[in-house]
Scaffold this motif. Structure first.
Motif: not given
Length: 215
Positions: A17, A20-21, A24, A104, A107-109, A111-112
């Motif tokens: 995580i 991934m964050l 951004e 959890k 999708p990662s996008e 979450l952002a």
């Protein structure tokens, strides 16, 4: 730049995580913690904009840590990220002061984007969780199913509707007072009226209701 404290007890997930964050351009993980006590310590030192909080952790769980952080640092927003979607955890986390509850597997996008929305003051709930919470509100405390949102709103003054909208995005009484140029005592009076007129019992129910009727 939104400064994020990441709280997750599983090292592999935590590092994933974090990476991934940090990809951004407007997000930065400024610290990590693997339990609630460490999260409180890190929040005290780092003063992040937002805490991304797991629920089930050793030493101190995420709900207890959320309550402490929200009480001590009103400007720090807490967003729960967990695998647990049961009603009790959701309700307790929101009651503790969390501004959102996500799972959890999202999708990662998304979450952002949820982090950005919570940072702006909006409440974020994972898909289906809002409906699940509304369905579990006891019949004696929920808004009558025979009433439509417009009928319910018609019982509220314009100022009460303003207060309800702000509760829906997670504003505190102090923030509502500043936004509407009224005293905190007046805000408390409006909140009491909202409880009585909508037949709801706590602030979490007001926020859930507000998010269900205001776009």
């Amino acid at each position: 730049m939104i400064r994020v404290l990441l709280v997750e007890d599983q090292a592999l997930i935590r590092e994933g995580i974090k990476v991934m964050l940090n990809l951004e351009s407007d997000l930065q993980v400024v610290g990590t913690a693997d339990n609630g006590e460490t999260a409180i310590e890190q929040a005290t030192v780092l003063q992040p904009d937002l805490v991304l909080m797991d629920i089930q952790m050793p030493v101190m769980d995420g709900k207890a840590a959320t309550r402490v952080i929200c009480d001590r640092f009103p400007t720090i927003k807490v967003l729960v990220l967990t695998t647990f979607d049961d009603d009790q955890n959701i309700a307790e986390a929101m009651k503790a002061g969390a501004k959102g509850y996500l799972l959890k597997d999202m999708p990662s996008e998304e979450l952002a984007q949820a982090i950005r929305f919570v940072h702006k003051g909006y409440t974020q709930m994972g898909p289906g969780l809002l409906e699940k919470m509304l369905a579990k509100v006891p019949a004696s405390t929920s808004v009558s199913q025979e009433k439509t949102p417009s009928q319910d709103l018609s019982t509220l003054t314009n100022r009460e509707q303003d207060v309800l909208r702000l509760i829906g995005i997670g504003a505190t009484n102090r923030e509502i007072a500043e936004k509407l140029y009224i005293s905190e005592g007046t805000v408390k009076t409006h909140v009491t009226h909202l409880f009585n007129r909508l037949n709801l019992k706590n602030r979490s129910q007001l926020a859930i209701y507000a998010n269900s009727i205001f776009e």
